[in-house]
Design a protein around this motif. Structure first.
Motif, PDB file in Angstrom:
ATOM      1  N   ARG A 192       0.848  -1.190   0.000  1.00 42.77           N
ATOM      2  CA  ARG A 192       0.000   0.000   0.000  1.00 42.77           C
ATOM      3  C   ARG A 192       0.885   1.243   0.000  1.00 42.77           C
ATOM      4  NH1 ARG A 192      -3.236   1.819   5.545  1.00 42.77           N
ATOM      5  NH2 ARG A 192      -3.421   4.013   5.005  1.00 42.77           N
TER       6      ARG A 192
ATOM      7  N   ASP B  18      -5.727   0.952   2.443  1.00 42.68           N
ATOM      8  CA  ASP B  18      -6.247   0.937   3.810  1.00 42.68           C
ATOM      9  C   ASP B  18      -7.463   0.025   3.881  1.00 42.68           C
ATOM     10  OD1 ASP B  18      -6.635   1.780   6.519  1.00 42.68           O
ATOM     11  OD2 ASP B  18      -8.291   3.014   5.786  1.00 42.68           O
TER      12      ASP B  18
ATOM     13  N   ASP C  98      -7.797  -4.260   5.524  1.00 46.09           N
ATOM     14  CA  ASP C  98      -8.659  -4.719   6.620  1.00 46.09           C
ATOM     15  C   ASP C  98      -9.404  -5.977   6.191  1.00 46.09           C
ATOM     16  OD1 ASP C  98      -7.850  -2.811   8.408  1.00 46.09           O
ATOM     17  OD2 ASP C  98      -9.859  -2.052   8.846  1.00 46.09           O
TER      18      ASP C  98
END
Ligand code: IPM
Ligand code: MN
Length: 357
Positions: A128, A251, A255
């Motif tokens: 990321r 982000d 998750d």
């Protein structure tokens, strides 16, 4: 000598950091390297006492360490955003930790919510971008509170920021391919939303295609829109090996990645500055978990995994591999990776991994 800045932080942060250090110390004894810790008390409690988050003087001091080990930041009495921006994001920006590295690896005996998927299917890494995009905070609001209120927050990217992230991802893919034929059979995947984000998406896509074709012609390239990538993470996680994406999309999808690898009890991450002399910061992904604080029930495995990643980035490859092996053996003995249901206490899990070394 590895000089490590330790920020245990809030809630269960100190409990899991303690276990990670226990494992690092066991690795140090076994593999004969030197490591020295300096503790810092940044976090919600200090903010409530002094109004300070991460002062500039602290940033200057943190730059002198080889790495930073972070527990958790977040306090129920502090308004959302203050600690996140003041500590976590500030450290990422000030130390130019431009990669957020998130292994999504399901270990044996760890439960995934994905039916019919096992460790063979869930074993990839998300790269990321960690300093740009919407996180730059460019934008503003006007007529706040009025019916005519306007708010903007811009996705900002420049070619250099994109290129350095892609470079890291391509290099990582090359390393993983050399390690295993299973990885080599899979592409490196760019994830964006170029059907709608026609400026930023186009920049990322062209940069990805150009760098790939020019410098990594042997690597297979693939592209997914981020919404589709979400589906594939659930339906066909075995398609992924190295997935690279911009900040906010990263982000969100990491998750999801944490959940399919067994939850926040086992998900670790690194905020990496890969440049020479760069200071990286390693952390478990689970937050400060106030409701479990002080009960010795939180799972320290994610923090131990972060320590394993830190060892690798410090060049202690053998120690890092040994920690991973010991983690795997410990996880085989555990009943669950969820807080309070592990069949062991927080300290006992740390003992298992440390002794296993
Ligand atoms: C993460 C976190 C942070 C982020 C928050 C706490 C600012 O969610 O590390 O993924 O959005 O990057
Ligand atoms: Mn997040």
């Amino acid at each position: 000598m590895h000089s490590i800045a330790v920020i245990p932080g809030d809630g269960t942060g100190p409990e899991v950091v303690r276990e990670a250090i226990k494992v690092l110390d066991a690795a140090k004894a076994k593999f004969g390297f030197k490591i020295e810790y300096t503790h810092f008390d940044f976090g919600g409690a200090r903010y409530l006492k002094t109004g300070e988050t991460l002062p500039d003087s602290a940033v200057a001091e943190l730059k002198k360490f080889k790495a930073i080990f972070l527990g958790a930041i977040g306090h129920p009495d502090v308004k959302p955003g203050i600690l996140e921006q003041g500590i976590l994001l500030k450290a990422r920006f000030a130390l130019d930790q431009y990669i957020n590295l998130r292994p999504v690896k399901l270990y044996p005996n760890v439960e995934t919510p994905l039916k019919d998927k096992g460790p063979d299917d869930i074993d990839f890494v998300v790269v990321r971008e960690n300093t740009g995009g919407i996180y730059t905070g460019i934008g503003g609001a006007t007529r706040v509170g009025a019916p005519e209120e306007i708010a903007t927050q811009m996705m900002v990217y420049d070619r250099k920021t994109v290129d350095r992230c892609l470079r890291y991802a391509f290099e990582l893919k090359r390393k993983r391919n050399a390690k295993s034929a299973k990885y080599a059979a899979k592409p490196i995947t760019l994830i964006h939303k170029r059907n709608v984000l026609t400026h930023c998406g186009d920049l990322w896509y062209r940069a990805f295609e150009e760098m790939g074709a020019r410098d990594y012609p042997e690597l297979k390239r693939d592209y997914n829109h981020v919404d589709a990538a979400n589906m594939w993470f659930v339906k066909n996680p075995e398609w992924f090996d190295v997935a690279v994406t911009e900040n906010l999309f990263g982000d969100i999808i990491t998750d999801l990645g944490a959940m399919i690898q067994g939850g926040l009890g086992v998900a670790s991450g690194g905020n990496i500055n890969p440049d020479p002399g760069g200071v990286s910061m390693f952390e478990p992904m689970g937050g400060s978990a106030p409701k479990y604080t002080g009960q010795n029930v939180i799972n320290p495995m994610a923090a131990i995994g972060a320590a394993m990643m830190m060892l690798q980035s410090l060049g202690e490859e053998k120690a890092s591999e040994a920690v991973e092996k010991s983690m795997i053996e410990a996880m085989k003995k555990m009943k669950s990776q969820a807080a309070g249901r592990m069949g062991y206490s927080t300290t006992e899990v740390g003992d298992l991994v440390a002794k296993g070394l």
